[in-house]
Scaffold this active site. Structure first.
Site, PDB file in Angstrom:
ATOM      1  N   LYS A  57     -66.235   3.905 -26.292  1.00 33.70           N
ATOM      2  CA  LYS A  57     -65.925   5.304 -25.955  1.00 33.70           C
ATOM      3  C   LYS A  57     -66.281   5.709 -24.525  1.00 33.70           C
ATOM      4  CE  LYS A  57     -63.961   6.514 -28.726  1.00 33.70           C
ATOM      5  NZ  LYS A  57     -62.635   5.860 -29.032  1.00 33.70           N
ATOM      6  N   HIS A 112     -66.795  -4.953 -25.982  1.00 34.27           N
ATOM      7  CA  HIS A 112     -67.896  -3.991 -26.133  1.00 34.27           C
ATOM      8  C   HIS A 112     -69.213  -4.733 -26.378  1.00 34.27           C
ATOM      9  CE1 HIS A 112     -65.061  -0.765 -26.356  1.00 34.27           C
ATOM     10  NE2 HIS A 112     -64.671  -0.980 -27.588  1.00 34.27           N
ATOM     11  N   SER A 142     -67.482  11.635 -28.230  1.00 32.51           N
ATOM     12  CA  SER A 142     -66.237  10.892 -28.445  1.00 32.51           C
ATOM     13  C   SER A 142     -66.376   9.969 -29.667  1.00 32.51           C
ATOM     14  CB  SER A 142     -65.914  10.089 -27.182  1.00 32.51           C
ATOM     15  OG  SER A 142     -64.684   9.440 -27.314  1.00 32.51           O
TER      16      SER A 142
HETATM   17  P1  A3P Z   1     -62.511  11.546 -25.643  1.00 26.32           P
HETATM   18  O1  A3P Z   1     -62.730  11.208 -27.075  1.00 26.32           O
HETATM   19  O2  A3P Z   1     -63.686  12.261 -25.037  1.00 26.32           O
HETATM   20  O3  A3P Z   1     -61.226  12.252 -25.389  1.00 26.32           O
HETATM   21  P2  A3P Z   1     -62.624   4.082 -25.198  1.00 26.32           P
HETATM   22  O4  A3P Z   1     -61.304   3.655 -24.648  1.00 26.32           O
HETATM   23  O5  A3P Z   1     -63.782   3.395 -24.560  1.00 26.32           O
HETATM   24  O6  A3P Z   1     -62.650   4.032 -26.683  1.00 26.32           O
HETATM   25  O7  A3P Z   1     -62.852   5.614 -24.763  1.00 26.32           O
HETATM   26  C1  A3P Z   1     -62.019   6.607 -25.284  1.00 26.32           C
HETATM   27  C2  A3P Z   1     -62.228   7.860 -24.484  1.00 26.32           C
HETATM   28  O8  A3P Z   1     -61.603   7.716 -23.201  1.00 26.32           O
HETATM   29  C3  A3P Z   1     -61.589   9.065 -25.153  1.00 26.32           C
HETATM   30  O9  A3P Z   1     -62.433  10.172 -24.808  1.00 26.32           O
HETATM   31  C4  A3P Z   1     -60.238   9.118 -24.429  1.00 26.32           C
HETATM   32  O10 A3P Z   1     -59.591  10.344 -24.513  1.00 26.32           O
HETATM   33  C5  A3P Z   1     -60.682   8.783 -23.012  1.00 26.32           C
HETATM   34  N1  A3P Z   1     -59.550   8.356 -22.157  1.00 26.32           N
HETATM   35  C6  A3P Z   1     -58.686   7.352 -22.357  1.00 26.32           C
HETATM   36  N2  A3P Z   1     -57.766   7.306 -21.378  1.00 26.32           N
HETATM   37  C7  A3P Z   1     -58.070   8.296 -20.508  1.00 26.32           C
HETATM   38  C8  A3P Z   1     -57.479   8.773 -19.288  1.00 26.32           C
HETATM   39  N3  A3P Z   1     -56.402   8.228 -18.771  1.00 26.32           N
HETATM   40  N4  A3P Z   1     -58.076   9.828 -18.690  1.00 26.32           N
HETATM   41  C9  A3P Z   1     -59.167  10.406 -19.205  1.00 26.32           C
HETATM   42  N5  A3P Z   1     -59.760  10.013 -20.355  1.00 26.32           N
HETATM   43  C10 A3P Z   1     -59.212   8.963 -21.000  1.00 26.32           C
END
Ligand code: A3P
Length: 300
Positions: A57, A112, A142
Site C-alpha cells: 500500500k 513486498h 489504505s
Molecule cells: P489509497 O488506498 O490511499 O488510494 P499499492 O500499489 O502499494 O497497493 O498502493 C496502493 C495505493 O496507491 C492506493 O492508495 C492507490 O490509490 C495508490 N495509487 C496507485 N496509483 C496511484 C497514482 N497513479 N497516483 C496516486 N496514487 C496511486
C-alpha cells in the site's frame, strides 16, 4: 500454474487463513511456504533485473506503471495490453514466481518481501532495487480499506483494533517499521534507490527523471511526457491493465471499493482520531529513533 488452478485448489477453509514463514504472516490463498523458500534460496537474480519493492500500500502499482512506461520509452502500448501483474509479477506469490521465472530479460519484478526474506542471489548481483515508501499513517488507512476487499486477507474489523495490529506488525508482511528499517539498511548501496509516494505526488516528472538516472536510461522530453501522462492517477484508473478490474472476484471484491481508491497523500487526517494519531506518532518515534533519515511526513 495459472490463476485458474489456484482457484480450483482453494478450499473454503483456505480463504483468509494465514501461515507464518520465519515469523512473518502470509495469506495461504496465494502464497506457500515452498514458494517463499524457493524465492529466498533458489531464485536466480540476473544482473539486469529491476525490482520494484515496497511495503504493501505504499505505491507499488504506481511505481510498476512508471517503470513499465520508462521501459517502453513513454509509449503506453505495453501498459494497455498486458496486465501489470504479468509485466512486473510479485515473485513471492505462487503464480508470480512462475511468471517472474519465465519473463524475458530485462525483467521487472515486484515484491513486498522484507529484506531478510528476499532472494539471496540478489545480494551477489548487480540487479537494481527501487524501494518506495509512504507515510505509514496513509499506508495504514489504505491497508484498512484494502483488507476489506482483498479476499485472502482477514476482515480488519474495527479501525482501532486493526491499528493496534498494524503498529505491532501483526499483519501480512509484518511490521512497517521493520520493513523500512531493513530495506533502508541498503541505502548506501549503488544498486539501491529509494523514493517516497509523497515525492511522486509532489513532482512526478522530476521523480521520473531521478528514476531514469538511477536506471541509466535517460528519456527525451516526449518520452518523459508519455510516462507522466500515463502514470497519473486518472490515466491509471481508466486503464484496465492496471486498475485491477480484471482481477478475479475470488481475489478482489470490487463491489464496495476499488484498488485505486483515493490516490492522495494525507487521507489519514480524515480517518484517524487525534488520540490514534498521537499514539501512532509515539510508536513511530520509538521505532525510528537512531535512524538518520528524514521523510516528507516527518515535517510538521
Ligand atoms: P489509497 O488506498 O490511499 O488510494 P499499492 O500499489 O502499494 O497497493 O498502493 C496502493 C495505493 O496507491 C492506493 O492508495 C492507490 O490509490 C495508490 N495509487 C496507485 N496509483 C496511484 C497514482 N497513479 N497516483 C496516486 N496514487 C496511486
Amino acid at each position: 500454474k495459472s490463476q485458474e488452478s489456484v482457484k480450483v485448489k482453494a478450499s473454503p477453509r483456505m480463504f483468509k487463513e494465514y501461515f507464518q514463514y520465519k515469523g512473518i504472516s502470509f495469506p495461504r490463498l496465494i502464497y506457500s511456504e515452498q514458494g517463499l523458500r524457493e524465492v529466498e534460496n533458489e531464485f536466480q537474480v540476473r544482473d539486469d533485473d529491476v525490482f520494484n519493492v515496497t511495503y504493501q500500500k505504499s505505491g507499488t502499482v504506481w511505481m510498476l506503471e512508471i517503470l513499465s512506461l520508462i521501459h517502453s520509452n513513454g509509449d503506453p502500448s505495453w501498459c494497455r495490453t498486458v496486465p501489470n501483474w504479468d509485466r512486473g509479477p510479485w515473485y513471492e506469490t505462487v503464480v508470480g514466481l512462475q511468471k517472474a521465472r519465465s519473463n524475458q530479460a530485462p525483467r521487472l519484478i515486484s515484491s513486498h518481501l522484507p529484506v531478510q526474506l528476499f532472494a539471496k542471489s540478489f545480494f551477489q548481483s548487480k540487479a537494481k532495487v527501487l524501494y518506495t515508501l509512504r507515510n505509514p499513517k496513509d499506508v495504514f488507512v489504505s491497508l484498512y480499506h484494502f483488507a476489506q476487499i482483498f479476499r485472502p486477507y482477514k476482515e480488519p474489523g474495527q479501525l482501532d483494533q486493526f491499528l493496534e495490529q498494524f503498529l505491532e506488525g501483526d499483519v501480512p508482511f509484518g511490521s512497517w517499521f521493520d520493513h523500512v528499517k531493513g530495506w533502508m539498511g541498503l541505502r548506501d548501496h549503488e544498486n539501491f534507490f529509494w523514493i517516497t509516494y509523497e515525492e511522486l505526488q509532489q513532482d512526478l516528472r522530476g521523480s521520473v527523471e531521478r528514476i531514469c538516472q538511477f536506471l541509466g536510461k535517460p528519456l527525451e522530453a516526449r518520452a518523459l511526457d508519455g510516462v507522466v501522462e500515463n502514470a497519473s492517477f486518472q490515466a491509471m484508473k481508466q486503464n484496465k491493465m492496471c486498475n485491477f478490474s480484471l482481477a478475479p472476484g475470488f481475489l478482489l471484491d470490487q463491489t464496495q471499493s476499488s484498488f485505486l481508491r483515493k490516490g492522495i497523500a494525507g487521507d489519514w487526517k480524515n480517518q484517524l482520531t487525534k488520540a490514534q494519531s498521537e499514539n501512532f506518532d509515539r510508536i513511530y518515534q520509538e521505532q525510528m529513533q537512531g535512524l538518520d533519515l528524514s521523510f516528507p511526513w516527518d515535517e510538521p
